[in-house]
Design a protein around this motif. Structure first.
Motif, PDB file in Angstrom:
ATOM      1  N   ARG A  31       0.806  -1.213   0.000  1.00 60.28           N
ATOM      2  CA  ARG A  31       0.000   0.000   0.000  1.00 60.28           C
ATOM      3  C   ARG A  31       0.849   1.277   0.000  1.00 60.28           C
ATOM      4  O   ARG A  31       0.499   2.271  -0.622  1.00 60.28           O
ATOM      5  N   PHE A  32       1.955   1.283   0.728  1.00 58.11           N
ATOM      6  CA  PHE A  32       2.768   2.499   0.832  1.00 58.11           C
ATOM      7  C   PHE A  32       3.918   2.538  -0.166  1.00 58.11           C
ATOM      8  O   PHE A  32       4.513   3.602  -0.368  1.00 58.11           O
ATOM      9  N   ARG A  33       4.262   1.349  -0.708  1.00 60.66           N
ATOM     10  CA  ARG A  33       5.392   1.260  -1.641  1.00 60.66           C
ATOM     11  C   ARG A  33       6.680   1.820  -1.017  1.00 60.66           C
ATOM     12  O   ARG A  33       7.438   2.562  -1.643  1.00 60.66           O
ATOM     13  N   LEU A  34       6.880   1.436   0.232  1.00 57.87           N
ATOM     14  CA  LEU A  34       8.065   1.833   0.994  1.00 57.87           C
ATOM     15  C   LEU A  34       8.564   0.625   1.783  1.00 57.87           C
ATOM     16  O   LEU A  34       7.802  -0.325   2.025  1.00 57.87           O
ATOM     17  N   PRO A  35       9.834   0.645   2.214  1.00 59.46           N
ATOM     18  CA  PRO A  35      10.292  -0.419   3.115  1.00 59.46           C
ATOM     19  C   PRO A  35       9.481  -0.404   4.410  1.00 59.46           C
ATOM     20  O   PRO A  35       9.212   0.653   4.982  1.00 59.46           O
ATOM     21  N   VAL A  36       9.071  -1.583   4.867  1.00 56.91           N
ATOM     22  CA  VAL A  36       8.254  -1.714   6.082  1.00 56.91           C
ATOM     23  C   VAL A  36       8.897  -2.737   6.991  1.00 56.91           C
ATOM     24  O   VAL A  36       9.352  -3.790   6.540  1.00 56.91           O
ATOM     25  N   ARG A  37       8.961  -2.417   8.261  1.00 60.51           N
ATOM     26  CA  ARG A  37       9.449  -3.382   9.240  1.00 60.51           C
ATOM     27  C   ARG A  37       8.535  -3.372  10.463  1.00 60.51           C
ATOM     28  O   ARG A  37       7.774  -2.424  10.691  1.00 60.51           O
ATOM     29  N   LEU A  38       8.628  -4.442  11.257  1.00 64.45           N
ATOM     30  CA  LEU A  38       7.860  -4.551  12.493  1.00 64.45           C
ATOM     31  C   LEU A  38       8.697  -3.955  13.620  1.00 64.45           C
ATOM     32  O   LEU A  38       9.838  -4.369  13.849  1.00 64.45           O
ATOM     33  N   GLY A  39       8.155  -2.957  14.313  1.00 66.53           N
ATOM     34  CA  GLY A  39       8.890  -2.258  15.354  1.00 66.53           C
ATOM     35  C   GLY A  39       8.655  -2.852  16.734  1.00 66.53           C
ATOM     36  O   GLY A  39       7.515  -3.106  17.131  1.00 66.53           O
ATOM     37  N   ARG A  40       9.742  -3.086  17.452  1.00 66.49           N
ATOM     38  CA  ARG A  40       9.698  -3.600  18.820  1.00 66.49           C
ATOM     39  C   ARG A  40      10.508  -2.678  19.722  1.00 66.49           C
ATOM     40  O   ARG A  40      11.453  -2.032  19.271  1.00 66.49           O
ATOM     41  N   PRO A  41      10.186  -2.612  21.013  1.00 62.05           N
ATOM     42  CA  PRO A  41      10.981  -1.793  21.930  1.00 62.05           C
ATOM     43  C   PRO A  41      12.441  -2.254  21.927  1.00 62.05           C
ATOM     44  O   PRO A  41      12.734  -3.450  21.876  1.00 62.05           O
ATOM     45  N   ARG A  42      13.373  -1.300  21.977  1.00 58.30           N
ATOM     46  CA  ARG A  42      14.798  -1.637  21.995  1.00 58.30           C
ATOM     47  C   ARG A  42      15.526  -0.649  22.877  1.00 58.30           C
ATOM     48  O   ARG A  42      14.991   0.356  23.306  1.00 58.30           O
ATOM     49  N   GLY A  43      16.784  -0.983  23.167  1.00 58.68           N
ATOM     50  CA  GLY A  43      17.610  -0.083  23.964  1.00 58.68           C
ATOM     51  C   GLY A  43      17.328  -0.131  25.442  1.00 58.68           C
ATOM     52  O   GLY A  43      17.646   0.811  26.161  1.00 58.68           O
ATOM     53  N   ILE A  44      16.710  -1.216  25.928  1.00 62.41           N
ATOM     54  CA  ILE A  44      16.377  -1.327  27.344  1.00 62.41           C
ATOM     55  C   ILE A  44      16.913  -2.642  27.885  1.00 62.41           C
ATOM     56  O   ILE A  44      17.272  -3.550  27.130  1.00 62.41           O
ATOM     57  N   GLY A  45      16.940  -2.738  29.202  1.00 57.08           N
ATOM     58  CA  GLY A  45      17.339  -3.967  29.871  1.00 57.08           C
ATOM     59  C   GLY A  45      16.238  -4.428  30.804  1.00 57.08           C
ATOM     60  O   GLY A  45      15.132  -3.908  30.813  1.00 57.08           O
ATOM     61  N   GLY A  46      16.542  -5.412  31.630  1.00 55.65           N
ATOM     62  CA  GLY A  46      15.556  -5.898  32.588  1.00 55.65           C
ATOM     63  C   GLY A  46      14.653  -6.959  31.983  1.00 55.65           C
ATOM     64  O   GLY A  46      15.128  -7.931  31.401  1.00 55.65           O
ATOM     65  N   LEU A  47      13.355  -6.757  32.091  1.00 55.64           N
ATOM     66  CA  LEU A  47      12.367  -7.752  31.671  1.00 55.64           C
ATOM     67  C   LEU A  47      12.149  -7.701  30.153  1.00 55.64           C
ATOM     68  O   LEU A  47      11.019  -7.565  29.677  1.00 55.64           O
ATOM     69  N   THR A  48      13.220  -7.856  29.397  1.00 55.87           N
ATOM     70  CA  THR A  48      13.105  -7.741  27.942  1.00 55.87           C
ATOM     71  C   THR A  48      12.321  -8.895  27.335  1.00 55.87           C
ATOM     72  O   THR A  48      11.735  -8.750  26.268  1.00 55.87           O
ATOM     73  N   ASP A  49      12.301 -10.054  28.013  1.00 55.75           N
ATOM     74  CA  ASP A  49      11.539 -11.171  27.468  1.00 55.75           C
ATOM     75  C   ASP A  49      10.040 -10.920  27.551  1.00 55.75           C
ATOM     76  O   ASP A  49       9.265 -11.515  26.798  1.00 55.75           O
ATOM     77  N   ILE A  50       9.611 -10.012  28.420  1.00 56.96           N
ATOM     78  CA  ILE A  50       8.187  -9.718  28.590  1.00 56.96           C
ATOM     79  C   ILE A  50       7.761  -8.540  27.730  1.00 56.96           C
ATOM     80  O   ILE A  50       6.674  -8.536  27.146  1.00 56.96           O
ATOM     81  N   VAL A  51       8.599  -7.517  27.620  1.00 54.74           N
ATOM     82  CA  VAL A  51       8.192  -6.271  26.964  1.00 54.74           C
ATOM     83  C   VAL A  51       8.829  -6.094  25.585  1.00 54.74           C
ATOM     84  O   VAL A  51       8.864  -4.984  25.061  1.00 54.74           O
ATOM     85  N   SER A  52       9.315  -7.182  24.991  1.00 50.90           N
ATOM     86  CA  SER A  52      10.022  -7.043  23.719  1.00 50.90           C
ATOM     87  C   SER A  52       9.104  -7.057  22.506  1.00 50.90           C
ATOM     88  O   SER A  52       9.568  -6.884  21.382  1.00 50.90           O
ATOM     89  N   GLY A  53       7.799  -7.263  22.694  1.00 52.82           N
ATOM     90  CA  GLY A  53       6.890  -7.347  21.563  1.00 52.82           C
ATOM     91  C   GLY A  53       6.285  -6.006  21.194  1.00 52.82           C
ATOM     92  O   GLY A  53       6.293  -5.053  21.978  1.00 52.82           O
ATOM     93  N   PRO A  54       5.727  -5.899  19.977  1.00 50.75           N
ATOM     94  CA  PRO A  54       5.101  -4.648  19.533  1.00 50.75           C
ATOM     95  C   PRO A  54       3.978  -4.167  20.447  1.00 50.75           C
ATOM     96  O   PRO A  54       3.704  -2.968  20.513  1.00 50.75           O
TER      97      PRO A  54
END
Length: 454
Positions: free
Chosen positions: A342-365
């Motif tokens: 639809r946008f004719r642009l590169p698209v990626r799925l964004g996830r939280p980054r640059g953090i530590g701690g409970l990354t296994d819980i809060v790493s999803g979109p």
């Protein structure tokens, strides 16, 4: 930098309410030490429709996060979504005396002049976000303090919300025993959590796909330059399935996530579902046909976003270099592929980054907004903290979805005939002979050959 090392984000959405507790180290790095998510109650399209139920859900979410972190929550940054949020970009100007350096007071004066635009008296300003500065016609200046010039200009992105919905939201938080430290536009928070270092030098569209709304932020060189709210989200896809298939909402949600796809060509070609509705009628539908129900609604969302940006900023392909999808509704299979078409642009799925701690819980979109609220609380200036880009840890991947069961039942009210979805698959074709043979099977075949010879 915020003095309190504990920052709490409260993401109040249509389908879920999430509390994220972050701790800021002396060097500015952020560890997530608490998280609590509960189903949302009393909310619709980003606005409160039932004060008591919304308050109870907020209280439960915060308590869950407090139990994980061992921290008592008192103040929170609260996300703002919904079509009651409005945004404009205003131009401000300040004259500088000759032979004088530009001071912070001059910058504040230019920003204040930009804020002096006529707004509806029913609107409350949430953000005043300066873009790049211009000094005597020289563009692209990030910080003009200390420079020389006689004319200072700035474009300011002003975000405001209707007073009524904001007051209702504040009251729910206060009734839950908390203080609102600040409201934060959801698109801004999601952008702070998901934009990568390379994207800070580009123009990127961040699309947060929630349950009741889809929030859009256009970030230009790291600054929020345009924002909008589309009053359609993942819940509308679920409602379409429930209406067409005649099954309860809960069952439609389950079918959507387990078997659906935003692009029919990506659906399982061998999968067929047998749908038994509440009146006992049974009919079959393939995964391909199921995805043909899903695609038009998601295409409508992307079409509305494209129209919004085209009208405000110009053709999407000429304005932006990429698209970042985030939010729980973006996890539906094939959504990035449909957005790319639809946008004719590169698209990626964004996830939280640059953090530590409970990354296994809060790493999803689905946690992008909650983490972004914590990052916003560090500087409260609408910019990603530099510590997020320094020694950025690798986030754990989101857990894989559970295998699809052969049948499922809706959790709605008990009916004479409970609606049912059954997966029907054709008999598997004989497996091809493996190329790599184990030693035992090889020896058995050799014995048979020697026996035939003898």
């Amino acid at each position: 930098m915020k003095d309190n090392p504990i920052i709490v984000g409260l993401d109040i959405g249509t389908t879920k309410i999430t509390t994220v507790i972050g701790e800021v180290a002396p060097n500015g790095t952020v560890d997530i030490i608490g998280e609590g998510s509960v189903p949302s109650e009393g909310m619709k399209r980003g606005a409160v429709v039932n004060l008591e139920r919304a308050t109870q859900a907020i209280r439960q979410s915060v308590q869950n996060a407090e139990r994980v972190s061992g921290v008592r929550v008192q103040t929170v940054f609260v996300s703002v979504a919904g079509n009651h949020a409005k945004a404009i970009t205003s131009h401000g100007l300040a004259a500088i005396r000759r032979n004088q350096e530009i001071t912070q007071a001059d910058v504040d004066r230019a920003i204040e002049n930009a804020r002096a635009v006529p707004l509806d008296p029913n609107l409350e300003i949430i953000h005043t976000l300066p873009q790049e500065y211009v000094v005597d016609g020289q563009e692209g200046i990030k910080n003009p303090v200390g420079m020389h010039g006689v004319r200072l200009e700035v474009d300011v992105h002003i975000v405001a919300g209707t007073a009524g919905p904001l007051l209702n939201l504040r009251r729910c938080v206060q009734e839950a025993g908390l203080k609102v430290e600040g409201f934060v536009l959801q698109a801004l928070a999601s952008g702070l959590a998901t934009l990568e270092a390379a994207e800070q030098a580009q123009t990127v569209i961040v699309i947060d796909m929630g349950g009741g709304t889809t929030d859009v932020g256009v970030f230009k060189r790291g600054n929020l330059a345009h924002s909008a709210v589309i009053p359609i989200g993942g819940e509308h896809v679920t409602n379409d399935l429930a209406q067409i298939l005649k099954i309860p909402h809960e069952e439609a949600e389950n079918v959507k996530h387990r078997y659906g796809a935003a692009v029919p060509e990506l659906a399982d070609p061998d999968l067929t579902l047998e749908i038994t509705s509440a009146n006992g009628a049974t009919h079959a539908i393939s995964a391909f046909e199921l995805s043909r129900i899903i695609k038009p609604r998601l295409a409508e969302i992307f079409g509305m976003i494209r129209d919004e940006i085209d009208q405000a900023l110009g053709p999407v392909e000429l304005v932006a270099q990429g698209v970042v999808l985030t939010g729980g509704a973006s996890l539906l299979r094939g959504t990035p592929e449909l957005a790319r078409d639809r946008f004719r642009l590169p698209v990626r799925l964004g996830r939280p980054r640059g953090i530590g701690g409970l990354t296994d819980i809060v790493s999803g979109p689905a946690h992008s907004t909650g983490v972004g609220l914590v990052l916003y609380g560090i500087g409260q200036d609408g910019k990603v903290p530099l510590s997020v880009f320094r020694d950025e840890p690798e986030l754990a991947p989101a857990p894989a979805p559970a295998p699809a069961p052969t049948s499922g039942k809706g959790s709605g009210p008990q009916a004479a005939v409970q609606p049912e979805v059954t997966v029907v698959t054709p008999a598997p074709a004989p497996a091809p002979e493996p190329q790599k043979k184990d030693k035992g099977s090889f020896m058995e075949r050799m014995k048979g050959i020697f026996k035939d010879w003898l």
